[in-house]
Scaffold this motif. Structure first.
Motif, short mmCIF file in Angstrom:
data_model
loop_
_atom_site.label_atom_id
_atom_site.label_comp_id
_atom_site.label_asym_id
_atom_site.label_seq_id
_atom_site.Cartn_x
_atom_site.Cartn_y
_atom_site.Cartn_z
N ALA A 169 0.83 -1.20 0.00
CA ALA A 169 0.00 0.00 0.00
C ALA A 169 0.87 1.25 0.00
O ALA A 169 0.57 2.24 -0.68
N ARG A 170 1.97 1.18 0.74
CA ARG A 170 2.88 2.33 0.80
C ARG A 170 3.47 2.60 -0.58
O ARG A 170 3.60 3.75 -1.00
N MET A 171 3.83 1.50 -1.28
CA MET A 171 4.42 1.65 -2.62
C MET A 171 3.44 2.30 -3.57
O MET A 171 3.81 3.04 -4.47
N ASP A 172 2.13 1.99 -3.35
CA ASP A 172 1.11 2.58 -4.20
C ASP A 172 0.89 4.05 -3.87
O ASP A 172 0.00 4.70 -4.42
N CYS A 182 -7.36 2.38 5.56
CA CYS A 182 -7.87 1.52 4.50
C CYS A 182 -7.29 0.12 4.49
O CYS A 182 -7.80 -0.76 3.79
N VAL A 183 -6.21 -0.11 5.20
CA VAL A 183 -5.61 -1.45 5.21
C VAL A 183 -5.64 -2.05 6.61
O VAL A 183 -6.22 -3.11 6.84
N VAL A 184 -5.05 -1.36 7.56
CA VAL A 184 -4.89 -1.94 8.90
C VAL A 184 -6.24 -2.12 9.61
O VAL A 184 -6.54 -3.19 10.12
N LEU A 185 -7.05 -1.07 9.61
CA LEU A 185 -8.32 -1.17 10.33
C LEU A 185 -9.23 -2.27 9.79
O LEU A 185 -9.73 -3.08 10.57
N PRO A 186 -9.44 -2.34 8.45
CA PRO A 186 -10.30 -3.43 7.97
C PRO A 186 -9.74 -4.81 8.29
O PRO A 186 -10.49 -5.71 8.65
N LEU A 187 -8.42 -4.96 8.21
CA LEU A 187 -7.83 -6.27 8.51
C LEU A 187 -7.99 -6.62 9.99
O LEU A 187 -7.99 -7.78 10.38
N SER A 188 -8.08 -5.60 10.83
CA SER A 188 -8.13 -5.84 12.27
C SER A 188 -9.55 -5.95 12.81
O SER A 188 -9.77 -5.87 14.01
#
Lengths: 272, 307
Positions: A169-172, A182-188
């Protein structure tokens, strides 16, 4: 094929049921008592053969408002705890910040601080700030149990999110905030539910802050309601016990709904 | 503590303001913890050196008292008994919770129908609000009309009934009993987790060597469970030494002070007598006690494990 440490048959189930029945007898007794007819006989029967709901009627009349107070305070505390803990847990798990270990150690040390110490100081401060007898005051105080707990639970979960996912995600071109949102919260999601359930229960069960930081009955959680009932209404035992049952409902509901998350995370949190 | 998974060295280029955003994630929680733990601890230390009474709230005037609060608390005639009660309450509860918790954990390790469901239900005593379960216990233990004495009488174990809440030594036993009941699920959950981490093939190997259940417990289960046992015991003491709800609800510290602990005394001094200075001195003793215990135990345990 026999796998150690052993498989038990239906006999084990039977033994387990008996053991559990013994352990949960007080819970049964609470429900049983709440369904007995009113009166000052403390004894009541072994079974609620003629269930009488008058205890609940009395309890709802007297304590309904306190139930709402508890709900508001516990929800507020769960939301506040998650809002404070989630970003901090992410940062502690992912960023290479100086002092991370000290912070984590400090969070564990908060467990040794008795609530009475916090209450001592808050009583004075709340008195000056006008926060005694307020929902906000209780939400803030009750979160002293929830925030460290939520940080520990979320931290151990977020640490297990693969670095590659975040790097991708950082690379994007996503910034830290975006990655978190958008990444950590949904995964958690599951860890957030677990932490939320527990912080809700911690605040819902609070007794000491209710006892020390409320002095009138304008804002009175149900736990304090039960306690004061105990002092004033010992001749209405069924109403006292009905209130205790109602105060226990969230714990029972959450245990059923979130069972798997809950059992797993109790062990996980203590594994720190 | 689990080992940290290997982490990439945060290779992304540092953007402008990036360092700042990183702290932004921690700042709210840190601020909260400082305000709601840091400030109270500091305030409690300051208060313990002040003559801080109910007039102080109106006048804002709390004269410096030096060590007088500590001297008063420590030299009070009730203090030795309070200390002893705290020790009995804590040791009794922690050992009771641990023994039963371990028994349940070992039992539920066997796989059997409904095992998982029963294990989850066992959590209930721990999740219920203490006030609710404490109230129920108070009723169950009522010397005249409680169900506990009714059962004991029915079994002809006692004819007159045990004064669970009115006898001085029985009351202490009662609060230990209730607190044990509350803590068993937590001990079971953590010890069960610890048992799950022991590789099953060790037991297979032990069995091939002819080890019975007792020998495998002594040589495999116990040594490998030791670290978890340490954590459980330390947490148990740290949590138990500060317990207030159970005692306030079940006995209220009585009869005749038989169930007063340092924690209930601290509450009593601060919020019943409004002597916040002495209350703070008392609760500071509590923090010191539990921290000293935690450090000593963890160090002793580490030494035991490295030997």
């Amino acid at each position: 094929m026999k796998r150690p440490p052993g498989r038990g048959g239906p006999l084990s189930t039977l033994v387990g049921i008996v053991l559990l029945a013994l352990m949960l007898f007080p819970v049964y007794w609470m429900v049983n008592a709440s369904l007995q007819p009113a009166g000052n006989t403390l004894r009541g029967g072994w079974f609620p053969l003629h269930p009488d709901l008058s205890g609940y009627a009395t309890a709802l009349r007297d304590q309904g408002r306190n139930l709402v107070t508890s709900l508001v305070v516990a929800l507020g505390s769960a939301l506040l705890s998650l809002a404070l803990a989630a970003p901090a847990a992410h940062a502690l798990a992912r960023f290479r910040l100086r002092g991370t270990k000290v912070v984590l150690l400090g969070i564990l040390t908060t467990q040794a601080v008795p609530s009475i110490v916090v209450a001592d100081a808050l009583y004075g401060a709340y008195n000056d700030l006008g926060l005694l007898n307020s929902h906000l005051g209780l939400v803030l105080a009750d979160s002293t149990a929830g925030v460290p707990f939520a940080i520990v639970v979320l931290h151990s979960f977020m640490r297990s999110i693969p670095e590659e996912v975040i790097e991708a995600a950082r690379m994007d071109g996503a910034g830290r905030l975006r990655v978190f949102r958008c990444v950590v919260l949904p995964l958690s999601r599951n860890a957030l539910i677990t932490a939320g359930v527990f912080t809700f229960l911690l605040a819902w069960s609070d007794f000491l802050f209710a006892l020390t930081l409320t002095t009138t009955d304008t804002v009175r959680p149900i736990t304090l309601g039960v306690y004061q009932y105990l002092g004033a209404h010992t001749n209405h035992w069924n109403a006292v016990m009905a209130t205790a049952v109602m105060a226990s409902v969230p714990a029972a509901v959450l245990l059923v709904v979130a069972q798997r998350h809950v059992t797993g995370s109790v062990a996980g949190a203590a594994d720190k | 503590m689990r080992s940290r998974p290997p982490q990439a060295a945060d290779p992304s280029p540092v953007r402008r303001g990036d360092r700042w955003t990183r702290w932004l994630f921690v700042a709210p929680a840190a601020t909260y913890l400082l305000l709601f733990f840091g400030y109270p601890i500091a305030d409690n230390v300051v208060m313990s050196f002040q003559q801080y009474t109910v007039t102080s709230f109106y006048t804002g005037d709390a004269p410096f008292a030096g060590l007088r609060n500590y001297a008063a608390v420590l030299s009070s005639s009730a203090f030795p008994r309070t200390l002893l009660t705290t020790a009995v309450f804590t040791a009794g509860s922690v050992l009771g919770q641990f023994a039963l918790g371990l028994a349940f954990a070992l039992f539920f390790r066997r796989r059997f129908p409904l095992g998982g469901v029963l294990r989850s239900l066992l959590l209930l005593p721990w999740l219920l609000p203490l006030v609710a379960s404490g109230t129920t216990w108070k009723w169950m233990l009522d010397p005249d009309t409680g169900v506990v004495n009714a059962v004991l009488r029915g079994l002809h174990l006692t004819s007159s009934g045990v004064p669970w809440l009115t006898g001085t030594s029985q009351a202490l036993l009662s609060v230990v009993l209730v607190n044990t009941w509350v803590g068993v699920p937590f001990n079971t959950a953590i010890l069960y987790g610890g048992l799950q981490d022991i590789p099953p093939n060790l037991y297979e190997a032990a069995k091939l060597d002819g080890a019975g259940p007792l020998a495998s417990f002594r040589h495999i289960t116990w040594p490998l469970l030791r670290p978890v046992v340490s954590v459980v015991l330390v947490l148990g003491v740290v949590y138990t030494v500060k317990v207030l709800d159970v005692i306030l609800v079940v006995t209220g510290g009585g009869p005749a002070g038989a169930t007063e602990t340092i924690a209930t005394q601290s509450y009593e001094l601060s919020f019943r007598q409004f002597d916040f200075g002495r209350g703070a001195a008392m609760s500071n003793l509590l923090i010191v006690l539990s921290l000293v215990f935690a450090v000593l135990h963890l160090r002793a345990d580490r030494r035991a494990r490295t030997v």
